[in-house]
Design a protein around this motif. Sequence first.
Motif, PDB file in Angstrom:
ATOM      1  N   ARG A 261       4.401   9.869  -9.846  1.00 21.04           N
ATOM      2  CA  ARG A 261       3.761  10.219 -11.193  1.00 21.04           C
ATOM      3  C   ARG A 261       3.370  11.710 -11.088  1.00 21.04           C
ATOM      4  O   ARG A 261       3.684  12.235 -12.149  1.00 21.04           O
ATOM      5  N   VAL A 262       2.927  12.158 -10.112  1.00 22.21           N
ATOM      6  CA  VAL A 262       2.362  13.583  -9.641  1.00 22.21           C
ATOM      7  C   VAL A 262       3.654  14.307  -9.852  1.00 22.21           C
ATOM      8  O   VAL A 262       3.517  15.536 -10.544  1.00 22.21           O
ATOM      9  N   GLU A 263       4.861  14.014  -9.226  1.00 22.97           N
ATOM     10  CA  GLU A 263       6.033  14.944  -9.220  1.00 22.97           C
ATOM     11  C   GLU A 263       6.247  14.850 -10.680  1.00 22.97           C
ATOM     12  O   GLU A 263       6.906  15.804 -11.061  1.00 22.97           O
ATOM     13  N   LEU A 264       6.626  13.782 -11.249  1.00 29.13           N
ATOM     14  CA  LEU A 264       6.995  13.620 -12.630  1.00 29.13           C
ATOM     15  C   LEU A 264       6.156  14.637 -13.742  1.00 29.13           C
ATOM     16  O   LEU A 264       6.551  15.158 -14.455  1.00 29.13           O
ATOM     17  N   LYS A 265       4.887  14.477 -13.335  1.00 29.77           N
ATOM     18  CA  LYS A 265       4.155  15.341 -14.328  1.00 29.77           C
ATOM     19  C   LYS A 265       4.207  16.939 -14.090  1.00 29.77           C
ATOM     20  O   LYS A 265       4.295  17.790 -14.949  1.00 29.77           O
TER      21      LYS A 265
ATOM     22  N   THR B 182       0.817  -1.381   0.053  1.00 34.03           N
ATOM     23  CA  THR B 182       0.011  -0.023  -0.088  1.00 34.03           C
ATOM     24  C   THR B 182       0.795   1.198  -0.009  1.00 34.03           C
ATOM     25  O   THR B 182       0.686   2.040  -0.613  1.00 34.03           O
ATOM     26  N   LEU B 183       2.051   1.185   0.770  1.00 37.96           N
ATOM     27  CA  LEU B 183       2.740   2.463   0.956  1.00 37.96           C
ATOM     28  C   LEU B 183       3.422   2.519  -0.302  1.00 37.96           C
ATOM     29  O   LEU B 183       3.873   3.553  -1.016  1.00 37.96           O
ATOM     30  N   GLN B 184       3.875   1.309  -1.055  1.00 36.11           N
ATOM     31  CA  GLN B 184       4.567   1.364  -2.207  1.00 36.11           C
ATOM     32  C   GLN B 184       3.633   2.117  -3.297  1.00 36.11           C
ATOM     33  O   GLN B 184       4.114   2.915  -4.164  1.00 36.11           O
ATOM     34  N   ARG B 185       2.529   1.483  -3.451  1.00 30.06           N
ATOM     35  CA  ARG B 185       1.446   2.233  -4.240  1.00 30.06           C
ATOM     36  C   ARG B 185       1.232   3.702  -4.115  1.00 30.06           C
ATOM     37  O   ARG B 185       1.226   4.455  -5.321  1.00 30.06           O
ATOM     38  N   GLN B 186       1.179   4.122  -3.135  1.00 31.56           N
ATOM     39  CA  GLN B 186       0.958   5.700  -2.843  1.00 31.56           C
ATOM     40  C   GLN B 186       2.344   6.172  -3.187  1.00 31.56           C
ATOM     41  O   GLN B 186       2.238   7.270  -3.779  1.00 31.56           O
ATOM     42  N   GLU B 187       3.494   5.742  -3.047  1.00 28.50           N
ATOM     43  CA  GLU B 187       4.598   6.348  -3.545  1.00 28.50           C
ATOM     44  C   GLU B 187       4.696   6.390  -5.092  1.00 28.50           C
ATOM     45  O   GLU B 187       5.278   7.472  -5.728  1.00 28.50           O
ATOM     46  N   LEU B 188       4.318   5.304  -5.603  1.00 32.98           N
ATOM     47  CA  LEU B 188       4.218   5.595  -7.303  1.00 32.98           C
ATOM     48  C   LEU B 188       3.192   6.759  -7.540  1.00 32.98           C
ATOM     49  O   LEU B 188       3.551   7.374  -8.695  1.00 32.98           O
TER      50      LEU B 188
END
Length: 168
Positions: free
Chosen positions: A73-77, A63-69
């Motif tokens: 993605r938001v930061e990359l955008k 769950t933590l890893q999914r949130q990190e992903l």
Amino acid sequence: LIISFIVVFIIWVISLIIVLAGMKDWNDRGNLGDSFGGINALFSGFAFAGIIYTILLQKKELTLQRQELVDTRVELKRSADAQERSERAFQKQIEVMNLSARLNALNSAVEYYNSKATARLAKGNKVGASIYDSKANDLLKEIDEILGQLRTFNSSTATDDPGRAPAM
């Protein structure tokens, strides 16, 4: 992990030697083995609880890893958007530099024609002076057009970037 397996194996071998050396009768050995049945069930329960606990930890970690992903993605955008804005600003800067270089060249040409016209007038050649004045006036019109482009460019830059103060 390997060390713990070795320690358990050594304890098992020592207990086997103690049981074989200490008890000569098979019935006594059987009764002793049966007495460990409850402990065997206890350790099996502990092992099962450990497996459940490990699964729950893995679930939390996933769950933590999914949130990190998602955060990545938001930061990359955001980073890609900022880079696109930077690229547009860089292209506009190149356009301004080109217009500035063109203005400098035209200004030098106007000064040259004005000096030629002044020299012709000093010699009394009004026709030659008017030719140079005409060329200088044509260049001044072109300079006015470029200045108009720069004003338009500055006003469009101010509207492209709402956080930026308008150019003076």
